[in-house]
Every structure is written in C-alpha cells, then in structure tokens.
Design a protein around this motif. Structure first.
Motif, PDB file in Angstrom:
ATOM      1  N   VAL A 179     -19.415   5.203   5.239  1.00 47.60           N
ATOM      2  CA  VAL A 179     -19.482   6.431   6.036  1.00 47.60           C
ATOM      3  C   VAL A 179     -19.686   7.636   5.122  1.00 47.60           C
ATOM      4  O   VAL A 179     -20.500   8.520   5.406  1.00 47.60           O
ATOM      5  CB  VAL A 179     -18.183   6.592   6.871  1.00 47.60           C
ATOM      6  CG1 VAL A 179     -18.041   8.012   7.385  1.00 47.60           C
ATOM      7  CG2 VAL A 179     -18.185   5.630   8.043  1.00 47.60           C
ATOM      8  N   ARG A 180     -18.973   7.656   3.991  1.00 48.83           N
ATOM      9  CA  ARG A 180     -19.072   8.810   3.092  1.00 48.83           C
ATOM     10  C   ARG A 180     -20.485   8.906   2.492  1.00 48.83           C
ATOM     11  O   ARG A 180     -21.134   9.948   2.579  1.00 48.83           O
ATOM     12  CB  ARG A 180     -18.041   8.688   1.966  1.00 48.83           C
ATOM     13  CG  ARG A 180     -18.029   9.888   1.034  1.00 48.83           C
ATOM     14  CD  ARG A 180     -16.845   9.836   0.102  1.00 48.83           C
ATOM     15  NE  ARG A 180     -16.832   8.684  -0.762  1.00 48.83           N
ATOM     16  CZ  ARG A 180     -17.500   8.587  -1.913  1.00 48.83           C
ATOM     17  NH1 ARG A 180     -18.234   9.603  -2.325  1.00 48.83           N
ATOM     18  NH2 ARG A 180     -17.431   7.497  -2.654  1.00 48.83           N
TER      19      ARG A 180
ATOM     20  N   LEU B  66     -27.325  11.118   4.989  1.00 56.94           N
ATOM     21  CA  LEU B  66     -27.871  11.522   6.289  1.00 56.94           C
ATOM     22  C   LEU B  66     -27.977  13.040   6.382  1.00 56.94           C
ATOM     23  O   LEU B  66     -29.039  13.579   6.718  1.00 56.94           O
ATOM     24  CB  LEU B  66     -26.965  10.983   7.401  1.00 56.94           C
ATOM     25  CG  LEU B  66     -27.349  11.364   8.824  1.00 56.94           C
ATOM     26  CD1 LEU B  66     -28.621  10.638   9.228  1.00 56.94           C
ATOM     27  CD2 LEU B  66     -26.239  11.025   9.802  1.00 56.94           C
ATOM     28  N   SER B  67     -26.859  13.720   6.074  1.00 57.00           N
ATOM     29  CA  SER B  67     -26.871  15.176   6.219  1.00 57.00           C
ATOM     30  C   SER B  67     -27.863  15.797   5.245  1.00 57.00           C
ATOM     31  O   SER B  67     -28.586  16.736   5.602  1.00 57.00           O
ATOM     32  CB  SER B  67     -25.478  15.751   6.020  1.00 57.00           C
ATOM     33  OG  SER B  67     -24.966  15.348   4.775  1.00 57.00           O
TER      34      SER B  67
ATOM     35  N   GLY C 217     -23.026   9.357   5.287  1.00 56.53           N
ATOM     36  CA  GLY C 217     -22.923  10.709   5.837  1.00 56.53           C
ATOM     37  C   GLY C 217     -23.564  11.736   4.933  1.00 56.53           C
ATOM     38  O   GLY C 217     -24.245  12.658   5.390  1.00 56.53           O
ATOM     39  N   LEU C 218     -23.330  11.546   3.644  1.00 54.15           N
ATOM     40  CA  LEU C 218     -23.890  12.485   2.669  1.00 54.15           C
ATOM     41  C   LEU C 218     -25.421  12.376   2.647  1.00 54.15           C
ATOM     42  O   LEU C 218     -26.132  13.389   2.694  1.00 54.15           O
ATOM     43  CB  LEU C 218     -23.324  12.153   1.288  1.00 54.15           C
ATOM     44  CG  LEU C 218     -23.315  13.250   0.242  1.00 54.15           C
ATOM     45  CD1 LEU C 218     -22.572  14.480   0.746  1.00 54.15           C
ATOM     46  CD2 LEU C 218     -22.670  12.742  -1.037  1.00 54.15           C
TER      47      LEU C 218
ATOM     48  N   SER D 115     -11.889   2.332   1.968  1.00 63.77           N
ATOM     49  CA  SER D 115     -12.326   1.006   2.391  1.00 63.77           C
ATOM     50  C   SER D 115     -13.853   0.973   2.385  1.00 63.77           C
ATOM     51  O   SER D 115     -14.505   2.026   2.306  1.00 63.77           O
ATOM     52  CB  SER D 115     -11.797   0.706   3.796  1.00 63.77           C
ATOM     53  OG  SER D 115     -12.372   1.603   4.707  1.00 63.77           O
TER      54      SER D 115
ATOM     55  N   PRO E 223     -15.895   0.388   4.862  1.00 59.85           N
ATOM     56  CA  PRO E 223     -16.469   1.227   5.927  1.00 59.85           C
ATOM     57  C   PRO E 223     -16.367   2.716   5.598  1.00 59.85           C
ATOM     58  O   PRO E 223     -17.302   3.475   5.854  1.00 59.85           O
ATOM     59  CB  PRO E 223     -15.610   0.867   7.148  1.00 59.85           C
ATOM     60  CG  PRO E 223     -15.077  -0.475   6.856  1.00 59.85           C
ATOM     61  CD  PRO E 223     -14.886  -0.550   5.379  1.00 59.85           C
ATOM     62  N   GLN E 224     -15.232   3.130   5.008  1.00 57.76           N
ATOM     63  CA  GLN E 224     -15.096   4.549   4.650  1.00 57.76           C
ATOM     64  C   GLN E 224     -16.130   4.943   3.602  1.00 57.76           C
ATOM     65  O   GLN E 224     -16.726   6.018   3.674  1.00 57.76           O
ATOM     66  CB  GLN E 224     -13.698   4.818   4.080  1.00 57.76           C
ATOM     67  CG  GLN E 224     -12.623   4.906   5.140  1.00 57.76           C
ATOM     68  CD  GLN E 224     -11.250   4.997   4.527  1.00 57.76           C
ATOM     69  OE1 GLN E 224     -10.958   4.374   3.494  1.00 57.76           O
ATOM     70  NE2 GLN E 224     -10.379   5.754   5.151  1.00 57.76           N
TER      71      GLN E 224
ATOM     72  N   ARG F  52       0.826  -1.197   0.000  1.00 59.59           N
ATOM     73  CA  ARG F  52       0.000   0.000   0.000  1.00 59.59           C
ATOM     74  C   ARG F  52       0.870   1.260   0.000  1.00 59.59           C
ATOM     75  O   ARG F  52       2.098   1.187   0.026  1.00 59.59           O
ATOM     76  CB  ARG F  52      -0.902  -0.001   1.230  1.00 59.59           C
ATOM     77  CG  ARG F  52      -1.909  -1.134   1.166  1.00 59.59           C
ATOM     78  CD  ARG F  52      -2.916  -1.037   2.265  1.00 59.59           C
ATOM     79  NE  ARG F  52      -2.337  -1.327   3.569  1.00 59.59           N
ATOM     80  CZ  ARG F  52      -2.979  -1.149   4.709  1.00 59.59           C
ATOM     81  NH1 ARG F  52      -4.192  -0.684   4.706  1.00 59.59           N
ATOM     82  NH2 ARG F  52      -2.402  -1.438   5.861  1.00 59.59           N
TER      83      ARG F  52
END
Lengths: 598, 437
Positions: free
Chosen positions: A550-551, A557-558, A554-555, A544, A546-547, A516
């Motif tokens: 989350v992205r 959700l917000s 998050g988008l 990843s 999970p990332q 990596r």
C-alpha cells in the motif's frame, strides 16, 4: 557592587547586600557571585545555582542518562497527583525504574498497579514490586491478627510497617501466597526485597523489638532452651544487661532467621511463573558503614550477600545517612567497601533524601545532591523517595547520573563518551542523526539515544518517516533501518522495554519469533516492545507486506497521477490556445454559409 | 495479514485508481473531441461548399402538453433553411392543454405542418410509442426528430442530411444541442457546461477515437430503412435514443456526430425537475445495461460493448469509488480516521479538480464563451452540481430495485420563457429568424 533595578538578586546577606545576581547586558547575561567558591560571602555555595542558571537559559544542552531509580509509596505521598502526571514527570527526567510500594492492598480497594505498569511501560520504564517484609498489606494484616509481630512485652510491634511474624510457618506460607498473587496479577518487571530484617530501634526500647510472636519464641526455645522474652525481663537472670552470652545467642538467632528468610523467599520468587523475566533486587543495610544498625536489625550482611551466588540478584546498598562520610567520594566509598562481597556490576546505590541527614545535617538537594549522583559513576542509583525530590532538582538528576562527556569536533560532529549510553538533545531543526557516519534510527522526542562508548554524532536535516526507537529502558548498542522495519541490539540486566514509533507486526529476537509490540496507549506516541534480559539482537517488522504494498503503491500511484495531471493540463492548455486562435479567425462553417447562399 | 487499517487504505487506493481511470479516459476523450471538432468542421464546410441535391425529410416532433413551447419550436422548425420539401409532423399524445390548438393554428398558415393525434387507446405510452406511430405516417425516407422544446438553427437540418448522405453505412447523424436558458440561473448555467462537456468530450471523443456516437433523443436525422430494420424504437426503454443506438450498431450501421448542426433546447430550471429528469435518464441507462450487458461481447463494435460495460462501471463502481473517497475524506477531516498513505494526495485531489475545470473551460472556448466567469462556475460545479449526481444515482438505484418499472411519459416540466429573450439570444447566434404561423 552596583545593582540595577532590573537585576535579579538570587541571594543576599543578612545585611541585604546582594551576594548572587543576574543582570542582562545586551544580548547576554552576567552572573555576579560573592558566594563560595567565587567569593567569601554567605555561609556556603548557593545550592540552586544551576537551577537559576537554567531559568536564565545559561545552561548548555547536556547528556542525560536514563538510569535513575525512584521509590514510590502511594500511601506516603502528600501531594496526590494522577498516575499519568507522575509517570510523565518521571519519564521526562530520566527515571528508568520505579520501586512501587506493593502493599497497598486493602479489604475494599487495591492500588491500580495495572494502570501504573501500563503507563510506565508506555514510557520505557520498569516497575518493581517493592516488598518491605515483614511488612505486608493491610488486608492480610487485618485478616490475621494472630500473625502480627510481637515485642518481648507481649504487645504488637509498633512501626510504619504492618509487620507479621515470618518465623511462623503458617504466616510465612500466607505471605508467600500473597506475593505470588500480587506477581501473578500484575506484570511487575522486578521484585525488590527491601530491608528484610527484624525491627528494633535499640535494646533499651524493647517495645520496638522483634520477633517475639508465640511461634518465634517457641522456635527459639526449642533451639536454645529458654524463652527470649527473659532477655528483656529485668528479674530474669538472662536479662540482656546481665547475660551478654544469651543476648549474643539471641542476636545470632535473629541473623540466622533473616538469612534463612532471604534464602527461602529468593528461592520461592525464582520459582514463580515468569520469574526469568523479573529482576531480583535485595536492598540491604549499609553494614560496612553502620555495623551496629545491621546487628540491631538482625542482618548478617555477609551471609545475605553470599546468597547472590545461588540467586543472581542485584544488591542495593541502603543509605547509611551520617554513618558514612558525605562528599563526592561517598558512593565510591560504598563501592570500595563492598568490592570484595559483591561484583561491582551487581551493585546499586540508594540515597535517602527524606530526612535532613545530608551534609551539615541539611536536606540533600541542589548541587550537593548532583555531585553525589555524579559520584555513582553511571551505576544504578535509587532515590528514596520520589516525592522528596524538589522541582528544582529534577532537571539535573539525569545529567548528573550520565557520567558522560560531549565534545564538539572540528567537523561539525559531537564526540560523546559514556559508560552506559546517554541521551543527547536534538537541535530543533535537525532530526536526521548519524552515528559513526551511519544513519541512526534511535531518535526519540527531542533526543538521540546514544550508545555506550565513544561515539561521533552528527545531526542534519529532517528524518524520514520510518520506524524509529523512541525510547528504551536500556542502552541501544546498534540500530539500523531495514526493509519494512528496524533492527537493533541492546544490553539489559533486566527485562527491557523499547518504545517503537510504529506497531511491530512481526518480531524476531536472535532469529526466533517473539511477541509483538503492545497496543499504543491513548495519547502516546509509540508502541512498547517487551525484550528479554541480556544482550539480544531484535528485528521488528513494522510494516506487513500489504502495508508495504500500500505504501509503495500509494506513493507510485500518487506520483504518477501528479505527473499525468501536469501533462494533461499542459495538453489542455495547448488545445485551449489552439481553439481560441481558430475561434478568433472565425469558425469555418458560419463563414461559408452566406457565401454559398449568395 | 490485512488489518482494518490496511483494508481502508486499499479501499482508498482502489477508489483513487478507479476515479483516475475515469479522469484519464476523460482526458483522452477531450483530445479526441478536439480532433473531431477540427475534422467535422472541415467536412461540413466542404459539404456545404460543394452542395448537391438533397432528399425530402419528414420531421417528427412528439408532444404532450407543450403549449408553453410548441409555437416557438414550430417557428424555428419552419424556418429551417432546407432546400427540399419538409413534412413537419407534430404527434399529439393526448395533450390536455392547448398544444393541439396551437399546432393547428400554425398548420393553417404553413401546409408543411401536420398534427397527428394518437388514438385514445394509444395515448400516454411514452415518447417511443409516439415516434413509432409517427414513422408509419411519415412519407419520406429520411426522418428528423426534434423534441417539442427545440429551436434548431436554420442550417442544422441541411448539415445533418448532407453528412448522412456521404456514407451509405451511416444510419443517423446527430447534431449538437445547446441550452437555451443557460443564463436563467445557476442550475441552467451548470447544465449548459455539462451539456457542452458531454457533447464535446464524450460524444465527439467517442466519434473520433472509436467511431461511436449515441443518439441524444433530439436533433438527429435517421434513415427510415434503419428504423424498419430495427423495428423502431423500444417502447419499454426510457432512454429510447441510447437503446436504439445500440441496436443500430448491432446491425452494423454507424452514427456520426455533426456538432455544427445546432439546436437549442430548454433545460430544467429547478432542482426538483432536474433531479427527476436525470433520474429518469440513469434509470433508462440501467435498462439498456440490463438488456445488452450479457450479449455485448457479440457486438461487431467492441468499443460499443465496452460502453455498455462502462455504464455499470459508471453507475456502480464509480459511485462506490466516489463514496469511499468522500467517506475517507470526511472521516479524516472529522478525526475519525487516519489514512497514512505517503504521497502527494493533496496534489492528486488538486489535479482532479484542475483537470475538471480546465476541460470545461476548453469546451467553452470551442463555443467562444470562454469567460473567467466560466472558470468560477466550473469550480463551483465540481463542488455542488457534480455531487448532486450522487443523489441522482442513488434515486435511480432505488427505483431500479424498489421502484415501479415500465415506460411512460415522464415529461420534463417546461418553463415559460419570454419569446423576446429567446429571439434575442437566437438572433445573436444568427438563428431563428423569420418563422411561420
């Protein structure tokens, strides 16, 4: 010529008459020149004309290359600035390879090669261990006086290098071990076996001649039946001025040894751990331009170059100074002279700007230097040394080496043609780049990494905040954003360093899992990814699962919350208006109370 | 693989989700509260218009060292415009000040007022014990409870009783309490907004949407039969009203909220007193949660069960969410942390803030108090008073796990108020005229 007080006089004759001036006229500027090729004044063209034009904002954005190689000798540097500043300077001006003097190893201190390497890799630059054999580190040289190279007079060979006797088998093994330790300790990207030869200024100065150590003399005696010191004893019948045959025997023996040492060391280097990742460079004297110098150094250039068939190294032709004609065709001349000996793809040039040996025996700087670089035609070129490059020259080195043309097309695009890929400056407000109509994610800080060949470049609005290639030590042939990462293809003779805008959590090279990205250094913008030599296809997953979740989550959700908030505020506003209206009418209960009581 | 950075991002998103679930719930309750306000006002108006016979009521006022307020309270209670006979019992729980003397003074001029002293052995065992003692001495089937610092409006008792009588399964009807000293200082202004929001959003919303109300400890009427079924107040509970509400619902009774029945009460005027009072409430709620959490699934009213569960959500998860959110915010501001989550998170924060202010402003409009000043107060409250609740919950948690337990009088300290000011306020709202004693 009428000059106004506000005009800047860049050059004036001995009589004080302005020969080159810049003056402001409205929103523009006027350059007046009486110097060649515009006029007959002065002794020649103004060397720093481009630099002055740049100072006045009169130079248009140009293609830059990342092809420059520089020699860096910590010990020789007069102006000691920090590694960080040095690397930044080099990085800003298109340096791709640093040939770092590898002998700065002392009994109580060693140069911080690890820091230099890390900084360079963080800037997509390569660092080669520059070995100036038979010169070795001071630590080794001090520890073994018995191995020091001798002249025919019995004294130590005086010179810049701490030379040892590589003809001595024990010494040779120790030197090999020193090299192995060095390469084992520091992750150099390559090794430059530079000017491996025997010293000797002229035969008239025997104190500068080598090799005359005891083992060397013994070896020569065994082969040829006499002590080579006799060649430099005026009383001896073998004195070189008397016995040309013995002298030729001696010179041939030296050439045999330099070839043999090259072969042995190249074989040794190619078998060391990690050798497949390290580039091999052999810097040789320009024997075609100066055969006498090669003879005196004991270099059989043809034999050394022939080793390339066994060990695929890059050949760097050292600067021949005044021995080769100056002018724009100088480097093409080198190419022509060696075309039968070396594959042009394996040939690199070297320019020595440390001495006043340029055209007219003046220092090589300004426009003559840029023209010389342009003559490299996009081939690798190393400047000896980086400290001798004057500030005014730095900004013009990378454009001079680019060997590219950039032409605006009618449709707002730019057509860029280059042999090895170039960088083109980004317009400040346009970071979204398309090449050939497709989104191009190889966009570094302020410049686009344009692939080789003819490309049509279009710059538009702001780029998305996705994974990008910020920099690379090699041409990027293809690049595209893929789900959760980036895919790109590159071609590199050496190991390559590609700087990504995001940390890669998973890397595949040609479909196989690879190491990596390295951690991002303090203050840097990207994560360096080490890529193997050759042409390869890389997929770097920078996000990843999970990332990614989350992205996206998050988008969503917000966004959802903002919509909900807006709707809820609207409802509350309506309720408020309703409540206010009913309150104006008066609440139902208090109005009824007196009535009932009445 | 989940890295530390991703873990922080997930924690942040979880906090956002949790906080916004609560905000969304609050928005729904706001709408429900609005509906309840309309329905309740119409119902009360109809009931008052129709009239009808009313039963006699026993009013219970537990008191312990209430000399600063008891006279005004009795004046207001004696002024209740209730058309039937009233029995006003002041339970003196071992007051060491002039409380008993003042009550007896009033009793001499109004025979409805009676002083009931707790036996020495029973003194100081808390409000619940005082009420349980008093209910055995009360003579009527309906009991009304007022705190010793209350000033009920004249019509409030009649409204409560009429609302109670319309449905045989109603165990109790509670009224609305207002802050008497709301313009005393910033804290009381915040408390005024808080109590309005609690009653108009939480109480009214729950009533409208789920048919659930919880007794507030004052200004309510309850059937004696229900109290006997429930074996009175739980003397170990600090928030005996909430605890009793749960048991009432467990037995299939209901509680209604009549916001038209207003009683005014004094609220803490200093931060220390406020902190102690609120800590006591939260500690009391922990007791209720412990007592019912694992049996709540058997409740006939599932929403009430959910309320019990929400107590834990409110005080544990919500606190954690707020702390995570605040922690991440502070770490980002100070540069210790960078949370790269794309999205309009500034708008998310702004949304939470604006909704909070808008909801509070709406409830002030219900009272006709919607001045621009209230918007400023609500904004300031978000940044100060609401954050102080974190301290309250911390203290309560500390008490819960490390502090002393058990029920005792942890009386809210009273503040002397100028009666003239009180009368003027009350008069401006058409209440507390006349009086006794």
């Amino acid at each position: 010529v009428v000059c106004e007080e506000s005009d800047e006089v860049l050059a004036a004759g001995e009589d004080g008459v302005p020969l080159l001036t810049v003056s402001s006229r409205g929103r523009g500027k006027v350059l007046y020149s009486a110097l060649p090729p515009f006029g007959a004044g002065g002794a020649g063209p103004f060397t720093y004309l481009l630099s002055k034009l740049k100072d006045h904002g009169l130079v248009a954005p140009a293609c830059r290359s990342k092809a420059l190689e520089v020699y860096f000798d910590y010990g020789e540097r007069q102006n000691q600035i920090s590694k960080e500043e040095l690397v930044e300077l080099w990085s800003n001006h298109g340096v791709r390879v640093i040939h770092a003097a590898a002998w700065h190893d002392y009994s109580n201190w060693t140069y911080e090669y690890d820091e230099l390497l890390e900084l360079a890799h963080q800037n997509s630059m390569l660092v080669y261990a520059w070995l100036s054999l038979p010169g070795v580190s001071e630590k080794l040289w001090e520890a073994h006086p018995e191995w020091r190279e001798k002249n025919p007079l019995g004294g130590e060979v005086k010179g810049r290098r701490k030379a040892v006797s590589l003809v001595d088998p024990a010494c040779r093994e120790a030197v090999k071990k020193w090299i192995a330790d060095l390469l084992g300790r520091y992750p150099f990207d390559g090794v430059n076996l530079a000017g491996l030869s025997f010293s000797g200024e002229t035969l008239e100065k025997p104190e500068t001649l080598a090799p005359f150590s005891e083992p060397a003399r013994h070896e020569f005696h065994e082969r040829h039946g006499f002590d080579p010191r006799e060649l430099f004893s005026e009383e001896s019948p073998r004195f070189w001025k008397r016995s040309q045959q013995d002298l030729q025997t001696f010179l041939a023996w030296r050439k045999h040894w330099t070839t043999s040492l090259h072969a042995e060391l190249l074989e040794y280097l190619s078998k060391l751990p990690g050798a497949e990742q390290r580039a091999l460079v052999v810097s040789v004297l320009d024997a075609a331009a100066n055969p006498a110098a090669a003879d005196l150094a004991g270099v059989d250039q043809q034999a050394v170059l022939a080793l390339q068939k066994t060990f695929p190294f890059q050949v760097q032709i050292m600067d021949a100074g005044n021995a080769r004609p100056w002018g724009a065709g100088r480097l093409q001349g080198v190419l022509q002279d060696y075309s039968g000996l070396v594959d042009p793809a394996d040939l690199a040039f070297q320019i020595d700007i440390t001495q006043a040996v340029g055209p007219g025996n003046r220092a090589l700087t300004g426009i003559p230097l840029y023209l010389l670089l342009e003559g490299a035609g996009g081939r690798p070129l190393a400047i000896y040394s980086e400290e001798s490059i004057v500030d005014a020259d730095w900004p013009f080195l990378a454009p001079s080496l680019a060997g590219a043309t950039a032409t605006p097309t009618g449709s707002g695009e730019l057509s860029i043609t280059s042999r090895s890929g170039v960088r083109f400056p980004l317009a400040s407000d346009r970071r979204l780049v398309r090449i050939g109509g497709k989104l191009w994610p190889a966009v570094g800080s302020g410049e686009v990494l344009v692939p080789p060949g003819e490309q049509r470049l279009e710059m538009t609005g702001q780029a998305e905040d996705g994974a990008r290639i910020l920099d690379a030590s090699c041409p990027i042939l293809e690049a595209e954003v893929v789900s959760r990462g980036i895919r790109f293809a590159y071609q590199s003779r050496d190991q390559a360093w590609v700087l990504l805008s995001r940390e890669a959590v998973e890397v595949e090279i040609d479909g196989r899992a690879a190491a990596r990205t390295l951690p991002r250094a303090e203050g840097r913008h990207g994560w360096p990814l080490r890529c193997p030599p050759g042409r390869h296809d890389v997929v770097a997953i920078t996000e990843s699962l999970p990332q990614f979740a989350v992205r996206v989550g998050g988008l969503a959700l917000s966004g959802g919350i903002v919509v909900f908030s807006g709707a809820a505020l609207g409802v509350i506003a309506l309720l408020f208006l309703w409540a206010r209206r009913s309150h104006r009418r008066g609440p139902a209960r208090p109005a009824l109370m007196p009535e009932r009581r009445a | 693989m989940i890295t530390a950075g991703v873990a922080i991002q997930i924690a942040f998103l979880a906090a956002v989700i949790l906080i916004w679930l609560m905000i969304a719930y609050q928005v729904v309750m706001t709408a429900g509260g609005f509906l309840h306000r309309l329905r309740s006002a119409r119902l009360t108006a109809d009931l008052l218009r129709v009239g009808g016979t009313l039963p006699s009521v026993s009013i219970l006022i537990p008191a312990r060292n209430e000399e600063l307020v008891i006279r005004e309270t009795l004046r207001a209670v004696c002024s209740l415009s209730y058309p039937q006979s009233l029995e006003i019992i002041v339970i003196d729980d071992g007051s060491t000040d002039r409380t008993a003397e003042l009550v007896e003074e009033v009793a001499t001029s109004d025979r409805r007022v009676r002083l009931l002293r707790l036996p020495l052995a029973e003194q100081g065992r808390g409000k619940s014990h005082a009420l349980n003692h008093a209910r055995r001495h009360a003579t009527h089937d309906l009991l009304a409870v007022y705190d010793a610092d209350n000033r009920p409006q004249p019509e409030s008792l009649e409204i409560l009783v009429r609302r109670l009588l319309i449905d045989g399964r109603l165990a109790a009807v509670l009224g609305k309490f207002r802050t008497l000293n709301h313009s005393r200082n910033l804290l009381t202004a915040f408390i005024n907004l808080e109590t309005l929001a609690f009653q108009w959003i939480v109480q009214a919303g729950r009533c409208a949407l789920f048919g659930v109300g919880t007794l507030p400890g004052t200004n309510f009427v309850i059937r004696r039969q229900v109290l006997e079924e429930c074996d009175g107040w739980d003397e170990r509970a600090v928030t005996e009203d909430t605890e009793l509400s749960v048991r009432i619902y467990q037995r299939g009774w209901r509680i209604d909220f009549a916001p038209e029945a207003v009683s005014w009460e004094e609220e803490p005027e200093t931060f220390g007193v406020w902190l102690r009072q609120r800590t006591r409430w939260v500690t009391g709620n922990f007791y209720v949660m412990r007592k019912f959490l694992f049996t709540s699934w058997r409740f006939p009213n599932k929403f009430l069960a959910l309320q019990i569960l929400s107590l834990s959500i409110l005080y544990y998860l919500f606190l954690l969410a707020v702390l995570v959110s605040h922690g991440v915010f502070l770490a980002c501001v100070t540069g210790w942390l960078r949370v790269d989550i794309p999205g309009p998170y500034t708008l998310v924060w702004a949304g939470a803030f604006l909704l909070f202010v808008a909801e509070l402003f709406l409830v002030t409009a219900y009272e006709g108090e919607h001045r621009l000043r209230q918007i400023g107060l609500a904004a300031l409250m978000y940044l100060s008073y609401c954050q102080a609740w974190l301290l309250v919950v911390f203290r309560a948690l500390w008490n819960e796990y490390f502090g002393k337990k058990g029920s005792q009088w942890d009386k809210t300290i009273r503040f002397p108020s100028a009666p003239s000011i009180q009368r003027r306020r009350a008069a401006s709202r058409g209440g507390m005229r006349g009086g006794c004693g």
